[in-house]
Structure formats: structure tokens, C-alpha cells
Design a protein around this motif. Structure first.
Motif, PDB file in Angstrom:
ATOM      1  N   ARG A  18      12.334   1.776  14.789  1.00  0.00           N
ATOM      2  CA  ARG A  18      11.865   1.419  13.447  1.00  0.00           C
ATOM      3  C   ARG A  18      10.350   1.437  13.391  1.00  0.00           C
ATOM      4  O   ARG A  18       9.739   2.035  12.495  1.00  0.00           O
ATOM      5  CB  ARG A  18      12.352   0.018  13.068  1.00  0.00           C
ATOM      6  CG  ARG A  18      13.832  -0.122  12.954  1.00  0.00           C
ATOM      7  CD  ARG A  18      14.182  -1.399  12.229  1.00  0.00           C
ATOM      8  NE  ARG A  18      13.867  -1.315  10.819  1.00  0.00           N
ATOM      9  CZ  ARG A  18      14.461  -2.044   9.882  1.00  0.00           C
ATOM     10  NH1 ARG A  18      15.387  -2.924  10.202  1.00  0.00           N
ATOM     11  NH2 ARG A  18      14.139  -1.910   8.627  1.00  0.00           N
ATOM     12  N   ALA A  19       9.759   0.732  14.335  1.00  0.00           N
ATOM     13  CA  ALA A  19       8.304   0.639  14.335  1.00  0.00           C
ATOM     14  C   ALA A  19       7.666   2.012  14.558  1.00  0.00           C
ATOM     15  O   ALA A  19       6.614   2.314  14.004  1.00  0.00           O
ATOM     16  CB  ALA A  19       7.837  -0.341  15.404  1.00  0.00           C
ATOM     17  N   ILE A  22       7.449   3.964  11.343  1.00  0.00           N
ATOM     18  CA  ILE A  22       6.428   3.435  10.436  1.00  0.00           C
ATOM     19  C   ILE A  22       5.033   3.739  10.977  1.00  0.00           C
ATOM     20  O   ILE A  22       4.115   4.033  10.207  1.00  0.00           O
ATOM     21  CB  ILE A  22       6.638   1.929  10.199  1.00  0.00           C
ATOM     22  CG1 ILE A  22       8.030   1.698   9.604  1.00  0.00           C
ATOM     23  CG2 ILE A  22       5.581   1.381   9.254  1.00  0.00           C
ATOM     24  CD1 ILE A  22       8.392   0.253   9.412  1.00  0.00           C
ATOM     25  N   MET A  44       4.252   7.001   9.898  1.00  0.00           N
ATOM     26  CA  MET A  44       3.969   6.966   8.467  1.00  0.00           C
ATOM     27  C   MET A  44       2.550   6.459   8.202  1.00  0.00           C
ATOM     28  O   MET A  44       1.839   6.991   7.342  1.00  0.00           O
ATOM     29  CB  MET A  44       4.984   6.036   7.799  1.00  0.00           C
ATOM     30  CG  MET A  44       5.047   6.167   6.316  1.00  0.00           C
ATOM     31  SD  MET A  44       6.431   5.156   5.734  1.00  0.00           S
ATOM     32  CE  MET A  44       6.836   6.052   4.268  1.00  0.00           C
ATOM     33  N   LEU A  73       5.270  11.991  -1.325  1.00  0.00           N
ATOM     34  CA  LEU A  73       5.254  10.722  -0.583  1.00  0.00           C
ATOM     35  C   LEU A  73       6.486   9.887  -0.901  1.00  0.00           C
ATOM     36  O   LEU A  73       7.039   9.220  -0.038  1.00  0.00           O
ATOM     37  CB  LEU A  73       3.986   9.935  -0.923  1.00  0.00           C
ATOM     38  CG  LEU A  73       2.721  10.363  -0.200  1.00  0.00           C
ATOM     39  CD1 LEU A  73       1.539   9.517  -0.675  1.00  0.00           C
ATOM     40  CD2 LEU A  73       2.884  10.217   1.307  1.00  0.00           C
ATOM     41  N   TRP A  74       6.889   9.929  -2.169  1.00  0.00           N
ATOM     42  CA  TRP A  74       8.062   9.157  -2.571  1.00  0.00           C
ATOM     43  C   TRP A  74       9.292   9.645  -1.804  1.00  0.00           C
ATOM     44  O   TRP A  74      10.079   8.847  -1.292  1.00  0.00           O
ATOM     45  CB  TRP A  74       8.281   9.288  -4.085  1.00  0.00           C
ATOM     46  CG  TRP A  74       9.410   8.461  -4.583  1.00  0.00           C
ATOM     47  CD1 TRP A  74       9.439   7.110  -4.731  1.00  0.00           C
ATOM     48  CD2 TRP A  74      10.690   8.938  -5.008  1.00  0.00           C
ATOM     49  NE1 TRP A  74      10.657   6.717  -5.206  1.00  0.00           N
ATOM     50  CE2 TRP A  74      11.446   7.808  -5.391  1.00  0.00           C
ATOM     51  CE3 TRP A  74      11.278  10.209  -5.099  1.00  0.00           C
ATOM     52  CZ2 TRP A  74      12.755   7.914  -5.863  1.00  0.00           C
ATOM     53  CZ3 TRP A  74      12.576  10.308  -5.563  1.00  0.00           C
ATOM     54  CH2 TRP A  74      13.305   9.183  -5.942  1.00  0.00           C
ATOM     55  N   GLY A 111       8.902   8.573   1.802  1.00  0.00           N
ATOM     56  CA  GLY A 111       9.191   7.141   1.906  1.00  0.00           C
ATOM     57  C   GLY A 111      10.682   6.870   1.780  1.00  0.00           C
ATOM     58  O   GLY A 111      11.234   6.029   2.486  1.00  0.00           O
ATOM     59  N   LEU A 134      12.937   5.130   4.499  1.00  0.00           N
ATOM     60  CA  LEU A 134      13.632   3.917   4.050  1.00  0.00           C
ATOM     61  C   LEU A 134      15.124   4.017   4.357  1.00  0.00           C
ATOM     62  O   LEU A 134      15.735   3.075   4.873  1.00  0.00           O
ATOM     63  CB  LEU A 134      13.407   3.718   2.541  1.00  0.00           C
ATOM     64  CG  LEU A 134      14.061   2.507   1.893  1.00  0.00           C
ATOM     65  CD1 LEU A 134      13.513   1.220   2.497  1.00  0.00           C
ATOM     66  CD2 LEU A 134      13.819   2.520   0.386  1.00  0.00           C
ATOM     67  N   GLN A 173      15.872   3.403   7.879  1.00  0.00           N
ATOM     68  CA  GLN A 173      15.655   2.029   8.338  1.00  0.00           C
ATOM     69  C   GLN A 173      16.765   1.101   7.860  1.00  0.00           C
ATOM     70  O   GLN A 173      16.885  -0.024   8.334  1.00  0.00           O
ATOM     71  CB  GLN A 173      14.304   1.521   7.794  1.00  0.00           C
ATOM     72  CG  GLN A 173      13.140   2.389   8.164  1.00  0.00           C
ATOM     73  CD  GLN A 173      12.201   1.728   9.136  1.00  0.00           C
ATOM     74  OE1 GLN A 173      11.919   0.543   9.045  1.00  0.00           O
ATOM     75  NE2 GLN A 173      11.722   2.488  10.097  1.00  0.00           N
ATOM     76  N   ASP A 174      17.545   1.575   6.883  1.00  0.00           N
ATOM     77  CA  ASP A 174      18.515   0.702   6.237  1.00  0.00           C
ATOM     78  C   ASP A 174      19.585   0.234   7.228  1.00  0.00           C
ATOM     79  O   ASP A 174      19.900  -0.943   7.292  1.00  0.00           O
ATOM     80  CB  ASP A 174      19.156   1.453   5.069  1.00  0.00           C
ATOM     81  CG  ASP A 174      19.681   0.490   4.025  1.00  0.00           C
ATOM     82  OD1 ASP A 174      19.077  -0.599   3.889  1.00  0.00           O
ATOM     83  OD2 ASP A 174      20.678   0.820   3.376  1.00  0.00           O
ATOM     84  N   GLY A 224       9.125  -3.453  14.347  1.00  0.00           N
ATOM     85  CA  GLY A 224       9.432  -3.016  12.987  1.00  0.00           C
ATOM     86  C   GLY A 224       8.874  -3.949  11.941  1.00  0.00           C
ATOM     87  O   GLY A 224       8.115  -4.878  12.241  1.00  0.00           O
ATOM     88  N   GLY A 225       9.279  -3.669  10.707  1.00  0.00           N
ATOM     89  CA  GLY A 225       8.752  -4.416   9.567  1.00  0.00           C
ATOM     90  C   GLY A 225       9.331  -5.808   9.465  1.00  0.00           C
ATOM     91  O   GLY A 225      10.184  -6.218  10.243  1.00  0.00           O
TER      92      GLY A 225
END
Lengths: 837, 336
Positions: free
Chosen positions: B44-45, B48, B51, B105-106, B109, B113, B116-117, B178-179
Motif C-alpha cells: 500500500r505504502a 502511494i 504516487m 490524474l483522476w 487516482g 484507490l 487499495q480497497d 500505508g495511509g
């Protein structure tokens, strides 16, 4: 660059005009002054004082964080300081500063002599000042708010913040928000109705567009926070359960309501600042702004989009992925209107070889800094990235790039730009350069490393941090930068101090600006314009009106005074002359009303109910006196018909200023009620059963009768208006009396039903909503009753001036119609929804 | 996307063009990385971190471009830009360029996303996290383990977290893995994490939660799966009996004083729930939520004067004679 050439007014006319518009002498005059320039200047000076206070708090914080494990500040003090820093900058600096600029500059820019509601403007200022002092009084009491400027529940609730700090915060910011709402009201009406003849909407300066846009944004953004604040204060004071998950409430409800306010708030701060840049850049480029239509579109789009992205402050709360994708899209969309403005500024400057004054330096600094803040804004708009950097120093860096780069820098640009207009003297350019470079470099030294330290794992709102995580060097650099900013601000203070006394004389138009404020002397006389300006271009001083245009629109408002304050009203779209209205002169009523409201807030803070009642009653009494016309104006009103230029002195019905203000108030209160009703259904969705277990479905008989009474009351007022238009005195009295009786019936029925409810507001969020929504309805009907009675009293007692009162009756009807609607909807929700759901 | 992630290295931050200062400083200070989003230790991290790198480069380039345009505009010879008062320039730079970049970017992202779910395999362990003022309760309901401020996980497999709070809002964040996710009273949030290699990663509360928000840290210790099993088995055991006289004396003081109102030591009568479970206190690396490394000395300081170590902490100080304190310390340090 000369003003539109007109026959020079006679000196004695100007002297008479001056004496009519000037404030009375002495202390009395100081408290009673309502002129937009005096009030606007006070707004700016007070906001700047709060800016210094917030800045000192920041320096204390940066000193604490200079080294790891510092013991300079204890944790409780650090938490108080960051709470007050954010609260001060958001509520007591940025918005009031914009209001100050708007109150001072907008009338000059649109060619008006005054704002539409000078007393309301003064009242707004007193609310701002008293609300700010109220908030800072928490230092004297030793209970400084410490739950952050965002005041998340439950930390800010009764259980975890039992001391008075959060009460100071909630009541104080509500007090200050009143000022923003009344400022928005008067600015909307002034901008739409007071523009000089010929200044159609598509010739309106960008700054004025920005103020119009944020005024509407304030109307829709501030009431949700007031609603949330009322709920939280009730949770704290009487034990309602709006935000208590153990009682059916929700902590996320606060976050939603807060950010529905909080994100538009960012644009409410940015747009006027960008508007300043859109004035400064064309002046120094000596050409009209490039892409005017696109820029105006960008301003309006930003204000609207600002309402669609509050959830990006809540990415880490566990919101479903689909919603996250939606709010990512809206958040990224904002890049377009921001890009348009930036590129329009560059296009305007392109090859213009501008004079690099300090004002323009600040504008250049704005572009460089704001674009960087926009870039990081896009980064935090991306959900996964935000999950890492949310609530870290990266976000602190991001929004300081936006709010210092995009708001504070433009405010400095505006100060350097308009200081000569306001004081008649130029600020020193030498000190100005020191001021700019110290602040600009200091800013980047402070906030650039914060991006890195945040990505390296340092969360925000920590009073200290351990050694060995790689944060020490960056933090030390940041602190050094903060002191550099402080030094730059001191240079500014020195510059203002010196220049106001011995700065170079500015003359009316030192920069060769194109907008109307540069047509009048510096500082402007109290009446601004001896004669109405005639506008034929977006930069009216750069393109003279044609002979025909001058023939058509010139000389409607003349320096020939009638010993009263007159200004010209024009139509919304095309700014065609419609009427000359008389504005109220000095008055102590604004101060007294603010004091009465303050008494109510102090009563709420100290839990002294009699003081709250005194404050409320006094507020109503002062408002009634305020709304009652004085004898001199009454006398004059009887004698006059139309002006020399054949423009009426009256605007009837829905054309009147009264009605417009009432309409904006209806939008404000409607948004407030909408926030409560939205909260109701949010909590319905959060609970498994509605009504929850242990609560019966409410009876319907009394509520149905109450709703019928409220509806009939609205109809009675409608009938009264029909009679009023035909001039009937008794008919209006009967209509208002009927509405009042029906309103009283509504209140009694709802109160009786509440007494029989068999539960109390503190038992469950359901019960809290049941009672509080009922009180909202009762308060609306009671206010409408008072409004109607006041209108009827004018109508009956001063029956010889009925044309003049008609707008008041119309406005009372409007408010009654609105209050009836609220009453019916509220009853339907409180009593009907539990049966349907 | 687990194992195909790009290898994270210490050189990564040096590539950042925007925070130049930061990069320079990172080179000077080295790359500790215990709590850095730029030193990812799990899938995960890692995504990101990539990103952050991509958007920083893109954003830095945009910033540079706009700034250069501004400077060019300022120093250019007198001219008007483009035709029609710069309309094309404004539409190109202000509308078309951001629109294209934002759509890209959307989409980017959205893809990240989506990844990561959910983890791409079943989580090996489910861990419950309860945020307190100001410490973390960590429970392994399937393994019978309760601990505090130190989460142990197996490497190479996802672990599922269920997080909640019974007080204020907190936020659980381990940047290397991660987040973050908020812990909300009345709600249970979910998060999954995965560490690729053994190691200890620091995390801390990211949502302001009161006076000691700053000292609400914790550590995640990743072990190879078999080592994790051993750890869990040891932690599931009740505390060993106090064998020596000193330990019995210490236990007596513990059970006879206020300690047991708030703390649990499984296998004794102490079953308080307000403070951390101390059954295996001595096996942990830190006390007071990551505030100080655990040693006999630091523990003594904490017991006698917690307000000196962590002002505002909810643990009251104790008045103990020197003998009592030494016995108590001996007992607590025996709880491994």
C-alpha cells in the motif's frame, strides 16, 4: 488619466454635501458613524490587529517546535495556541479583512455614495469586534478553547471539554458570523442595485464580481456552521445528543456540517484576494484584464464548486470508495477556474513592461506561491495520497501556500495599492521592498520544508516530537523562516506608521488606475461622488463615455443637496437609473443592537438565563426603534415627489431595498433551517429504528392543527398585502392581527404537544431533534409576528406615508410567507417523518 | 498488486524537484525512515510513495512552467499575447491543460484507490484496535491476545484491522505501511496492512485527540509468520505466577493498590480496563504509548510521576516507599 470631465460643482454645494455626509463630532460621532469608509477602515484595522495576534501565536508555536522534545510550552498551552491561531486567522482575519476591503472599496468602485444599509454595516462591524473580544476574553478567564479551529466532536463536547473554553469558541464565532452574514446581505444588495448608470453587469470590475460571489457563498455556507454550533452548544448546555453516538447522535454529522461551511470558506477568502490581484495587475500593465468573461466565469464557478468538495477533508473517515471518487473529481475540477485566473493575469502582464511596484511584487509573489499551493492541492485531492498526508505537516504547508500565498499576499498587494486612496499618501516603496522580500522569502523558508516533514511522517497539531525521526533540521529551518516573516510584518507596520504621516502625497490616481475609485480625491470625501459617474467601459477612467451616454445618464445625482443622504439606485442587469433613495445618517442603534446581542451571548456563556432574556428583549426593542422612521425624514418624505431629473424618490414593493434585504435574510435563515432538517435525516440514516426503541410515534392532531394555523397565517398576510396595495388602513391591521393570532395558536399548539411528549431533549438524538426543530419553528413564527406587527404599526400610526411603508409590509409578508413554510415543513418532518420512515 | 511493487530505496526522496530544501536535508540527515511515507515497507505504502513521486514531478514541472511564463511575460518586449486579448492563451493554459491533466490524474487516482480497497488475498489475522486517550488497545480476538501500543503482524500477508474508539476521534497511521484511517466513536472502520519484510515501524495518532495527542504513538513489529505464531502463543498465556518473595511482594502491591482498578494482568485478580493490559508488559519495547523505551528506570519514573513524563496523561502518580517501588518494578519487569 482624468476623471470624466463634468462642470465643476460649486464650492458651497460641496461644503453642504460634506456636512450632510460627515459624521457628527466627538465621541458620539465615533460610536454613531455608519459611513462605509469609516466602517470599512475599522474592519481592516481590527482584522489586521487580529492578524498580528494570530501571528504571535504562530511564532510561539514555531518556537516550541524549533527543536525536538522542547519544553518551552506545555502541551495544553500549545493546543490553545493552535486553536486560537486557526480560529483567529479564519474567522477574525481573513473574512473580516475581505469585508473591510469590500465595505471601503466596493461603493467607490461602483460609483455609489454609500452601501445600501449603512447601519447594518456598522452593526456587522460591532458584532465582529465584540465577537472577537468575546473569543479573546477566554484568555482572561483562563479557559482558552483548545479543541482546534475545527472543533471536532466528541473532543469539543461536554464530556471531553467540560470547561467554558469551547463555549467561548462556539458563541464567539457565531457572534462573528453574524457580521459576515449582514455584510454579505448589504454587499449583495449594494452591488446589484447601487452601480453607477451604465455599469451593466458585464462592465463590473472583477473585484466586485468576487465580492458578489463570496457574499452569496457566505449566505449558503455560514448557516450550516451556525446550525452545527447551536447543536453543539445545546449538547453542552442542556444535554441534547446530536453528536453523541451513545444517544443516537453522530460525530460525523459535525464533520459534514463543519466542512460544508469550511470548504466554501476557503474560497470565500481566496476569491476577494484574487479579485484584488485582478485589479492590481491591469493597473500596472496599463491595460484591461485579459479574458474578462472567462475570469468572471472562473470566479462564479469557484464559488459554486466550493460547495461540492467538502468531503475531501474527510477522506480518512471511512467513506465508501464511490463517494471518494466523486469528491476527488469535484476537487480536481477546481483547478480549471484557478488556472483561468492565473493565466488571465499572465496574459494581462504579457509584454506590458509593467512598473514593478511593491503592489505588483505582491501580485507576482501571489502567482508563484498560489500555483505551488494549487499543485499540492491537486495532490491531496487524490484519495490514496491524502490518506498518507492528511493531518500532517504536508497539509499545513499546502493550505498555508494557498492561504498566505493566495490570500495574505494579495491583501498586502491591496494595502499597497489602496493605501494612497485611503490615506492620501503613498507607502514607501523602499520599505515596501524590504517588507515583501522578508515575508516572501521567510514564507518559503517556513513552509516549503513542511511538505517534506509531513511526508516524512510528522503529524500536525503535535506540541512536540521525538528525536531521531529526521524532522529536527527541517523544523529548525521552518522556525527561522517564521521569524523572518515576523520581521517583514514589523517592517510593514513601520512603513504604515511613517507613510501615513510623511509619505508622498498621492493625488486622486497615483497608479493611473482605470476604475472609479481613482476618480475621486484621496482620501475620498464622505459623499464619495458629488455627481453620479457615467460608465461606458470596464475601465471607466480609461475610456470616456460618449456624448450621448453622458447626455442620457449624467447629472441625475447632483451635488445640490436636500439635507439628506441620497444615492442612486439602478437596475440589476443594465444599471439604468431607477430612483434616488435616502439613506439613514449616523445612529447609535447598531452599537446598541450589537451590545444587546452580546448580552445574550454572555448570558448563554455564563448560563444566566435572565441575562439571555434581557439581551433578547433588548435586541427586539432596539431593532424596533431602528426600523421606526425619525420625524425629520418623515417630514421630508411627505413633501417630496420626484427629483429634478425626474427620478422617483421611492421604490415600491419588490423593487425596494427593504424587500431585497428581506429576501437575502430568507435565504440565510432558510439555509439554517435546511441544515437542521438535513441533520435530522442524516441521523435518521445513522439509526436503525426511527423513532428509536422506547419512543412512540407522535400524535398527529395538534401538529396538524398547528400546521394549518401557520398556513392560514401566511394567507392572512397575503390578504393584508392585497389590501395594502389598495391603500386600506384597517384591512392591513386586520390581516396582520389575524396572522398574529394564528401564529400564537401555532406556538401554543406546538408547545402543548411538546409538553405532552413524555420525553426530554437529553434522552436521545431523536428527542433532541423533536424539541429543537419545534423551537426553530416557534422562533420563526415569533419573529414573523414581530415583523408583521412592526409593519402594521407603521402603516396604521403613520397612515399619511403609506406608499413609503408599502415595502415594509411587502417585506413582512415575504418573511411571514417564509416562516409559515418553515413551520409547516418542520411540523411535517418532526411529526410526520416518524410515521413514514 | 502486492509483490510487483517497485523496490523502495533511500534515494527516492532525492529525486523530488519541488521540496528541494527537503531533499537536500534528507541527504544530510540520512534516511531513517521509521515513520516516513517515502520509505515504504508494504504494497500500500509503495503505491502511494510512487504516487507522491509522480505527482511531485508533474506538479513541480507545472509550477516551473507557470513561473517561467510569468517571468517571460514580465520581461518580454511590448506585445499582446495571442489573438483576441489572450483568449487562446487563457483557454489553453487555464482550461485545456488542467482539464487533460486532471482527467489523467483522476483516472490514476481511481486505479490506485481501487487497488487499495481490498487486499488480493485473505487477511491472515484480524486485529481489533481501540483508540484511547492517549494509547492504543490492540486485540487479537481469534488468538486470545490483548496488548497495547505494539502491534505484531506476520510478514508477506495482509492483516485486517477493525478500528473503533469509545471516546474521541483518533486516527491510526503507520506511514511505512500505508495511509491512515480514523477511529470514530460509535463506528467500526476497516483497514488492511501488509509488511513485506521483518522490521519495526513507528506510527502515531494523526487526528487531534486532546492534550497528549503528540504522545500517542505505537509500533508495528513485523515477524516472519512462524515467529509471529510464537509471539502470539506466548502473549495468549496468562502471566506467570510470582515465584520469588520480591515478586510476590510486588504483585501484592500491584493488586492492593489503585493499579488494578485500571490495568489487567491475566491470571490475577487485576482486571481493570481503563489502562493498557499489562500481562506481558515486559515483552514490549516502549511504555506510555511510544513515549519512552521500556527499562526498569523509565518504568519507575512513569509509575512515580507520569505527569512529568506525559503531562495530562490519565494515569495518576503513586506514592510508594523505595522498597515498595523496587518490588513493584521487579514484578512488572517479570511480566514478559
Amino acid at each position: 488619466m482624468t476623471s470624466t470631465a463634468q462642470p465643476t460643482p460649486r464650492q458651497e454645494d460641496l461644503a453642504a454635501l460634506h456636512s450632510v455626509w460627515d459624521r457628527p463630532p466627538g465621541i458620539f460621532g465615533w460610536f454613531a458613524v455608519v459611513n462605509h469608509k469609516a466602517v470599512g477602515l475599522r474592519y481592516m484595522a481590527t482584522a489586521f490587529a487580529f492578524f498580528l495576534a494570530g501571528g504571535v501565536a504562530a511564532l510561539f508555536m514555531r518556537t516550541q517546535l524549533a527543536v525536538a522534545e522542547n519544553e518551552f510550552l506545555p502541551p495544553d498551552v500549545y493546543n490553545e495556541l493552535f486553536t486560537m491561531h486557526g480560529t483567529t486567522m479564519m474567522f477574525l482575519f481573513a473574512v473580516p479583512m475581505a469585508e473591510g476591503f469590500a465595505a471601503y472599496i466596493v461603493p467607490l468602485m461602483i460609483g455609489a455614495r454609500e452601501l445600501a444599509f449603512p447601519r447594518l454595516n456598522a452593526f456587522g462591524y460591532w458584532c465582529f469586534l465584540l465577537g472577537g473580544l468575546f473569543l479573546y476574553a477566554s484568555f482572561l478567564n483562563g479557559t482558552v478553547p483548545d479543541a482546534g479551529w475545527f472543533a471536532y466532536v466528541p473532543l469539543s463536547g461536554p464530556l471531553f471539554s467540560p470547561e467554558a473554553g469551547m463555549d467561548f469558541w462556539l458563541l464567539g464565532i457565531t457572534f462573528v458570523e453574524i457580521s459576515a452574514l449582514v455584510a454579505a446581505t448589504e454587499l449583495i444588495v449594494s452591488i446589484l442595485r447601487f452601480r453607477a448608470p451604465g455599469m451593466s453587469l458585464h462592465r463590473m470590475p472583477v473585484f466586485v464580481w468576487a465580492i458578489l460571489a463570496i457574499s452569496f457563498a457566505i449566505v449558503f455556507a455560514f448557516p450550516p456552521l451556525i446550525a452545527a454550533g447551536i447543536m453543539l452548544e445545546l449538547d453542552r448546555a442542556i444535554g441534547t445528543r446530536f453528536f453523541d453516538p451513545a444517544g443516537g447522535g453522530s460525530s460525523l454529522l459535525w464533520q459534514h456540517l463543519f466542512w460544508i461551511f469550511g470548504h466554501p470558506e476557503v474560497y470565500i477568502q481566496f476569491l476577494p484576494a484574487a479579485g484584488i490581484i485582478s485589479m492590481v495587475v491591469p493597473t500596472f500593465a496599463q491595460r484591461s484584464i485579459a479574458g474578462y468573461v472567462f475570469v468572471v466565469f472562473a470566479v462564479l464557478a469557484t464559488a459554486v464548486l466550493g460547495f461540492g468538495l467538502w468531503v475531501h477533508h474527510m477522506y480518512a473517515t471511512g467513506i465508501p470508495a464511490l463517494a471518494l471518487a466523486f469528491f476527488t473529481a469535484t476537487s480536481l475540477t477546481i483547478a480549471v477556474p484557478s488556472g483561468i485566473q492565473v493565466f488571465a493575469w499572465i496574459a494581462t502582464l504579457w509584454g506590458s513592461r509593467p512598473r514593478i511596484t511593491t503592489a505588483l511584487l505582491w501580485a507576482i509573489g501571489t502567482v508563484v506561491t498560489f500555483v505551488a499551493g494549487g499543485v499540492t492541492g491537486v495532490m491531496v485531492g487524490l484519495v490514496p495520497l491524502d490518506w498518507q498526508v492528511h493531518d500532517t505537516f504536508f497539509v499545513v504547508a499546502h493550505f498555508h501556500y494557498v492561504l498566505i500565498g493566495g490570500v495574505v499576499f494579495p491583501i498586502f498587494a491591496g494595502i499597497y495599492y489602496w493605501f494612497p486612496k485611503i490615506t492620501g499618501r503613498l507607502l514607501s516603496e523602499t520599505l515596501g521592498r524590504w517588507n515583501f522580500w522578508l515575508v516572501f522569502i521567510g514564507f518559503h523558508v517556513t513552509f516549503l520544508p513542511m511538505h517534506a516533514v509531513g511526508i516524512m511522517g510528522m503529524p500536525r497539531r503535535v506540541y512536540t516530537y521525538p528525536e531521531g525521526l529526521g524532522w529536527e533540521a527541517l523544523n529548525l529551518v521552518e522556525t527561522a523562516g517564521a521569524y523572518m516573516i515576523g520581521a517583514g510584518v514589523l517592517v510593514f507596520l513601520a512603513n504604515a506608521w511613517v507613510s501615513v504621516r510623511s509619505g508622498r502625497e498621492a493625488g486622486p490616481n497615483p497608479w493611473g488606475g482605470g476604475t472609479l475609485e481613482w476618480a475621486v480625491p484621496s482620501p475620498p470625501p464622505p459623499y464619495n461622488f458629488a455627481e453620479n459617474a457615467v460608465v461606458a467601459h470596464r475601465d471607466p477612467l480609461w475610456v470616456e463615455p460618449s456624448h450621448d451616454e453622458r447626455e442620457e445618464y449624467g447629472g441625475i445625482l447632483t451635488p445640490d443637496v436636500h439635507h439628506r443622504r441620497e444615492t442612486l439606485v439602478t437596475s440589476v442587469l443594465d444599471a439604468r437609473p431607477e430612483a434616488i433613495v435616502w439613506l439613514p445618517a449616523f445612529s447609535l442603534a447598531p452599537l446598541f443592537l450589537a451590545l444587546a446581542v452580546g448580552a445574550f451571548f454572555v448570558g448563554a456563556l455564563t448560563k444566566v438565563t435572565p441575562l439571555m432574556i434581557v439581551g433578547l428583549v433588548a435586541s427586539v426593542a432596539v431593532a424596533a426603534v431602528w426600523a421606526w422612521p425619525d420625524a425629520k425624514t418623515r417630514h421630508a418624505r411627505v413633501q417630496e415627489g420626484r427629483s429634478e431629473a425626474d427620478v422617483p424618490f421611492e421604490l415600491l414593493g419588490r423593487q425596494s431595498m427593504d424587500w431585497w434585504a428581506a429576501a437575502v435574510f430568507v435565504l440565510i435563515f432558510g439555509t439554517l433551517v435546511g441544515s437542521f432538517v438535513g441533520g435530522y435525516f442524516y441521523l435518521v440514516a445513522e439509526n436503525d429504528a426511527w423513532p428509536p426503541n422506547g419512543f412512540d410515534r407522535p400524535d398527529l392532531l395538534f401538529p396538524a392543527l398547528a400546521a394549518a394555523a401557520a398556513a392560514l397565517a401566511g394567507l392572512a398576510m397575503f390578504a393584508a398585502r392585497i389590501v395594502a396595495v389598495r391603500g386600506g388602513v384597517a384591512g392591513v391591521a386586520v390581516g396582520v392581527a389575524a396572522a398574529t393570532v394564528l401564529g400564537a395558536a401555532f406556538i401554543v399548539l406546538v408547545a402543548l404537544e411538546q409538553r405532552e411528549a413524555g420525553f426530554h431533549p437529553d434522552e436521545h438524538a431523536y428527542a433532541s431533534l423533536y424539541f429543537v426543530l419545534g423551537w426553530v419553528a416557534i422562533a420563526h413564527v415569533a419573529a414573523a409576528m414581530l415583523y408583521g406587527l412592526l409593519a402594521a404599526a407603521r402603516w396604521v400610526v403613520l397612515a399619511d406615508l403609506q406608499d413609503w411603508h408599502l415595502p415594509v409590509v411587502e417585506s413582512a409578508l415575504l418573511f411571514w410567507g417564509y416562516a409559515s413554510t418553515v413551520a409547516v415543513i418542520t411540523v411535517a418532518v418532526v411529526y410526520g417523518a416518524p410515521h413514514v420512515l | 498488486m502486492g509483490s510487483r511493487r517497485p523496490h523502495a530505496s533511500c534515494r527516492r526522496p532525492a529525486l523530488l524537484p519541488l521540496p528541494l530544501l527537503a531533499a537536500a536535508s534528507l541527504l544530510l540527515t540520512g534516511c531513517e525512515g521509521v515513520q516516513s511515507a517515502l520509505d515504504p515497507q508494504g504494497p500500500r505504502a509503495a503505491e502511494i510513495a510512487t504516487m507522491i513521486l509522480v505527482t511531485t514531478i508533474l506538479g513541480g514541472a507545472t509550477w516551473l512552467l507557470v513561473s517561467l511564463l510569468l517571468i517571460a511575460g514580465l520581461i518580454r518586449r511590448p506585445a499582446a499575447v495571442g489573438g483576441g486579448n489572450g483568449r487562446l492563451f487563457i483557454l489553453g493554459g487555464g482550461v485545456a491543460f488542467p482539464a487533460v491533466v486532471m482527467v489523467a490524474l483522476w483516472a490514476y487516482g481511481g486505479v490506485v484507490l481501487g487497488g487499495q480497497d481490498q487486499p488480493d488475498q485473505e487477511p491472515a489475522v484480524t486485529i481489533e484496535v481501540v483508540g484511547h486517550q492517549w494509547w492504543w488497545e490492540i486485540r487479537y480476538p481469534d488468538l486470545g491476545v490483548v496488548t497495547a501500543n505494539e502491534m505484531h503482524i506476520p510478514t508477506g500477508v495482509p492483516v485486517a484491522l477493525r478500528l473503533t474508539s469509545d471516546n474521541v476521534v483518533h486516527s491510526f497511521w503507520v506511514p511505512a505501511l500505508g495511509g491512515k484511517i480514523d477511529l470514530l466513536p460509535g463506528h467500526t472502520s476497516s483497514l488492511w496492512l501488509q509488511a513485506d519484510e521483518p522490521g519495526t515501524f513507528r506510527g502515531q495518532c494523526a487526528e487531534f485527540c486532546g492534550i497528549q495527542h503528540a504522545r500517542m504513538a505505537f509500533h508495528v513489529v513485523a515477524h516472519p509468520p512462524e515467529e509471529f505464531e510464537e509471539w502470539a502463543a506466548e502473549q495468549a498465556e496468562p502471566a506467570e505466577d510470582a515465584r520469588t518473595e520480591v515478586l510476590q511482594r510486588g504483585q501484592e502491591i500491584f493488586l492492593g493498590s489503585a493499579c488494578s482498578y485500571c490495568h489487567t494482568v491475566r491470571g490475577t485478580n487485576a482486571s481493570g480496563r481503563l489502562g493498557p493490559d499489562l500481562t506481558h508488559l515486559a515483552s514490549r519495547q516502549h511504555i506510555a504509548a511510544g513515549t519512552v523505551p521500556l527499562s526498569r528506570g523509565s518504568l519507575a519514573g512513569w509509575i512515580v510521576d507520569p505527569q512529568g513524563v506525559k503531562p495530562g496523561a490519565l494515569m495518576p502518580g503513586s506514592r510508594l516507599s523505595s522498597e515498595e517501588l523496587q518490588s513493584l518494578l521487579a514484578y512488572l519487569m517479570s511480566l514478559d
